[in-house]
Design a protein around this motif. Structure first.
Motif, short mmCIF file in Angstrom:
data_model
loop_
_atom_site.label_atom_id
_atom_site.label_comp_id
_atom_site.label_asym_id
_atom_site.label_seq_id
_atom_site.Cartn_x
_atom_site.Cartn_y
_atom_site.Cartn_z
N LYS A 180 32.40 -6.71 63.26
CA LYS A 180 33.08 -5.62 63.97
C LYS A 180 33.22 -5.95 65.45
CE LYS A 180 30.55 -2.05 62.89
NZ LYS A 180 30.12 -0.63 62.82
N GLU A 181 32.18 -6.53 66.03
CA GLU A 181 32.19 -6.83 67.45
C GLU A 181 33.30 -7.83 67.80
OE1 GLU A 181 28.66 -4.95 66.21
OE2 GLU A 181 29.50 -6.85 65.48
N LYS A 182 33.49 -8.81 66.96
CA LYS A 182 34.54 -9.80 67.20
C LYS A 182 35.92 -9.15 67.12
CE LYS A 182 35.96 -14.45 65.74
NZ LYS A 182 35.63 -15.59 64.84
N LEU A 183 36.12 -8.27 66.16
CA LEU A 183 37.40 -7.59 66.01
C LEU A 183 37.67 -6.67 67.20
CD1 LEU A 183 37.47 -6.66 62.20
CD2 LEU A 183 38.81 -8.42 63.37
N VAL A 184 36.66 -5.96 67.65
CA VAL A 184 36.84 -5.06 68.80
C VAL A 184 37.24 -5.86 70.03
CG1 VAL A 184 35.63 -3.56 70.44
CG2 VAL A 184 35.36 -3.20 67.98
N SER A 185 36.59 -6.99 70.24
CA SER A 185 36.89 -7.83 71.39
C SER A 185 38.36 -8.25 71.40
CB SER A 185 35.99 -9.06 71.40
OG SER A 185 36.35 -9.95 72.43
N GLU A 186 38.87 -8.67 70.23
CA GLU A 186 40.26 -9.11 70.15
C GLU A 186 41.22 -7.93 70.28
OE1 GLU A 186 40.81 -11.65 66.72
OE2 GLU A 186 39.10 -12.92 67.30
N ALA A 187 40.89 -6.80 69.67
CA ALA A 187 41.75 -5.62 69.74
C ALA A 187 41.84 -5.10 71.16
CB ALA A 187 41.22 -4.53 68.81
N ARG A 188 40.71 -5.12 71.87
CA ARG A 188 40.70 -4.64 73.25
C ARG A 188 41.57 -5.53 74.14
NH1 ARG A 188 35.37 -4.62 74.12
NH2 ARG A 188 35.11 -2.45 73.49
N THR A 189 41.53 -6.82 73.89
CA THR A 189 42.34 -7.76 74.68
C THR A 189 43.83 -7.45 74.55
OG1 THR A 189 40.69 -9.51 74.42
CG2 THR A 189 42.91 -10.20 74.99
N ALA A 190 44.24 -7.00 73.35
CA ALA A 190 45.65 -6.69 73.11
C ALA A 190 46.05 -5.30 73.61
CB ALA A 190 45.96 -6.81 71.62
N GLY A 191 45.08 -4.48 73.99
CA GLY A 191 45.39 -3.17 74.54
C GLY A 191 45.09 -1.99 73.64
N PHE A 192 44.64 -2.22 72.41
CA PHE A 192 44.31 -1.09 71.53
C PHE A 192 43.13 -0.33 72.10
CE2 PHE A 192 46.66 -3.88 68.68
CZ PHE A 192 47.47 -2.99 68.01
N LYS A 193 43.18 0.99 71.96
CA LYS A 193 42.20 1.82 72.65
C LYS A 193 41.18 2.49 71.73
CE LYS A 193 45.51 5.68 72.73
NZ LYS A 193 46.33 6.57 73.58
N GLU A 194 41.47 2.56 70.42
CA GLU A 194 40.54 3.18 69.48
C GLU A 194 40.38 2.26 68.27
OE1 GLU A 194 41.69 7.13 68.42
OE2 GLU A 194 42.09 7.73 70.49
N TYR A 195 39.16 2.26 67.69
CA TYR A 195 38.86 1.36 66.59
C TYR A 195 38.02 2.09 65.55
CZ TYR A 195 38.98 -1.01 71.12
OH TYR A 195 39.26 -1.36 72.39
N GLU A 196 38.44 1.98 64.30
CA GLU A 196 37.65 2.49 63.18
C GLU A 196 37.49 1.35 62.18
OE1 GLU A 196 39.02 6.51 61.71
OE2 GLU A 196 40.69 5.98 63.04
N PHE A 197 36.35 1.35 61.47
CA PHE A 197 36.09 0.26 60.54
C PHE A 197 35.60 0.80 59.20
CE2 PHE A 197 35.64 -1.55 64.76
CZ PHE A 197 36.53 -2.62 64.67
N TYR A 198 36.09 0.16 58.15
CA TYR A 198 35.73 0.52 56.78
C TYR A 198 35.37 -0.75 56.02
CZ TYR A 198 38.10 4.81 58.19
OH TYR A 198 38.49 5.94 58.86
N GLY A 199 34.85 -0.56 54.83
CA GLY A 199 34.45 -1.72 54.03
C GLY A 199 35.60 -2.48 53.43
N ASP A 200 36.73 -1.79 53.20
CA ASP A 200 37.93 -2.44 52.66
C ASP A 200 39.13 -1.53 52.90
OD1 ASP A 200 37.85 -0.40 50.71
OD2 ASP A 200 36.87 -1.68 49.22
N VAL A 201 40.31 -1.98 52.48
CA VAL A 201 41.52 -1.20 52.71
C VAL A 201 41.74 -0.12 51.66
CG1 VAL A 201 42.82 -2.86 54.10
CG2 VAL A 201 42.88 -3.04 51.61
N ALA A 202 40.68 0.20 50.91
CA ALA A 202 40.71 1.38 50.05
C ALA A 202 39.80 2.46 50.61
CB ALA A 202 40.29 1.03 48.62
N GLY A 203 39.26 2.23 51.83
CA GLY A 203 38.50 3.26 52.52
C GLY A 203 37.03 3.34 52.17
#
Length: 276
Positions: free
Chosen positions: A237-260
Motif C-alpha cells: 500500500k505504501e508504494k502505491l500511495v507514494s506513486e499516486a501522490r506523485t501523480a497528484g491523486f489526493k485520496e486513496y482506498e485499498f481493498y483485497g481485490d477488484v471485487a471489493g
C-alpha cells in the motif's frame, strides 16, 4: 551454435525488449483470445464469475448515475466493457491487441452497446477531463517500469474529471517467483507457434530499486528465434500511495481485490481506488 545457446541462457540486461510483439502475433493472439473467452480459467482474464462480482462491486462504489463515463484500459476483447455498458456506463475501451479489439467491436455491434474501442497503446492516450472513472484490471499496471507507471498515472489523472476515480489492481510480494530456468519441446506446436518448437523459459530477479522480475520465453522453431520478455513488479500500500501522490491523486482506498474483498497484509493482490 554453442555461443548462441549460451547467450539465450544468460540473464538479459534490465528492460531488454522482446524481439517480437506478443499481442499481435497472428498465432499467439488466437490463443490469447481463447484464454480471455474461457469462462472457467484465470488466464488472460479472470474467471467470468469473478468478472460479474467485480463489475457489481465497482458499480456500487462508482454508480453509473453519478460516474457515467468509464475508460477501460487494457480492455482486451471487451468482457468488462460489455458488462459495464449493460448496467448504464458510457464506456471507452483501449487495448493494443488488434484481434481482441476486433472481437470487442463485433460484440458491440451484436449487443448494440455503443462502446467506443481504440486499438492503441494505453501509454499513448491523450484525454483531458473526459471520464468519471477509469479501470485497469488484472494487474496490468505492474508490468510497467516506475518511469512508465508515473507517465501512465499522469495520463489517467489528466483524463479524469475532478473527483474522478482510478480503480486498478496489482500483485503483492507474495506473488514473486523464485528464479528458475527450464526448457521443453513442443513436438506438435503449441501456444507460441503452430510448428514444433523448443521453449526456453526463465524467471529472473533484478536488484534494482523497483525489485523487477522478468518472465522470459524464448521460442526456437526452425531457423527462427523469438524472445518474449514480460517484466513485473510487486506492491505494498505504501508504494502505491507514494506513486499516486506523485501523480497528484489526493485520496486513496485499498481493498483485497477488484471485487471489493477486505485488504489483508497476507493477500496476493491489492486493489487501489484513487480519487482526483
Amino acid at each position: 551454435m554453442f555461443k548462441e545457446l549460451k547467450d539465450y541462457l544468460s540473464k538479459p540486461a534490465l528492460y531488454t525488449p522482446s524481439t517480437k510483439s506478443l499481442w499481435d502475433d497472428e498465432h499467439i493472439s488466437k490463443g490469447l483470445l481463447e484464454a480471455h473467452l474461457n469462462p472457467h480459467w484465470h488466464g488472460a482474464t479472470r474467471k467470468h464469475e469473478f468478472l460479474d462480482k467485480s463489475v457489481s462491486w465497482i458499480s456500487k462504489i462508482v454508480p453509473p448515475k453519478k460516474y457515467d463515463s468509464l475508460l477501460d484500459l487494457g480492455c482486451g476483447p471487451g468482457l468488462y466493457a460489455e458488462r459495464f455498458s449493460a448496467i448504464g456506463y458510457s464506456v471507452t475501451g483501449v487495448d493494443f491487441s488488434k484481434r481482441s479489439i476486433a472481437y470487442a467491436k463485433e460484440q458491440t455491434l451484436l449487443h448494440k452497446s455503443n462502446i467506443e474501442y481504440y486499438y492503441q497503446d494505453y501509454m499513448k492516450i491523450d484525454f483531458a477531463e473526459t471520464f468519471d472513472v477509469s479501470v485497469m484490471i488484472y494487474c496490468d499496471y505492474a508490468v510497467l517500469s516506475i518511469t512508465d507507471r508515473l507517465i501512465l498515472l499522469n495520463k489517467v489523472y489528466r483524463a479524469l474529471k475532478p473527483g474522478g476515480k482510478f480503480i486498478f489492481d496489482v500483485f503483492t510480494p507474495r506473488m514473486r517467483k523464485e528464479a528458475s530456468q527450464t526448457w521443453g519441446y513442443c513436438e506438435n506446436g503449441g501456444f507460441f507457434c503452430d510448428e514444433p518448437y523448443i521453449h526456453l523459459k526463465a524467471v529472473y530477479q533484478y536488484g534494482d530499486d523497483d525489485e523487477t522480475e522478468l518472465r522470459q520465453d524464448i521460442i526456437i522453431s526452425g531457423e527462427t528465434v523469438n524472445i518474449y520478455n514480460i517484466y513485473d513488479h510487486f506492491f505494498t500500500k505504501e508504494k502505491l500511495v507514494s506513486e499516486a501522490r506523485t501523480a497528484g491523486f489526493k485520496e486513496y482506498e485499498f481493498y483485497g481485490d477488484v471485487a471489493g474483498n477486505e485488504f489483508l497484509e497476507t493477500g496476493e493482490t491489492i486493489c487501489g481506488v484513487l480519487t482526483k
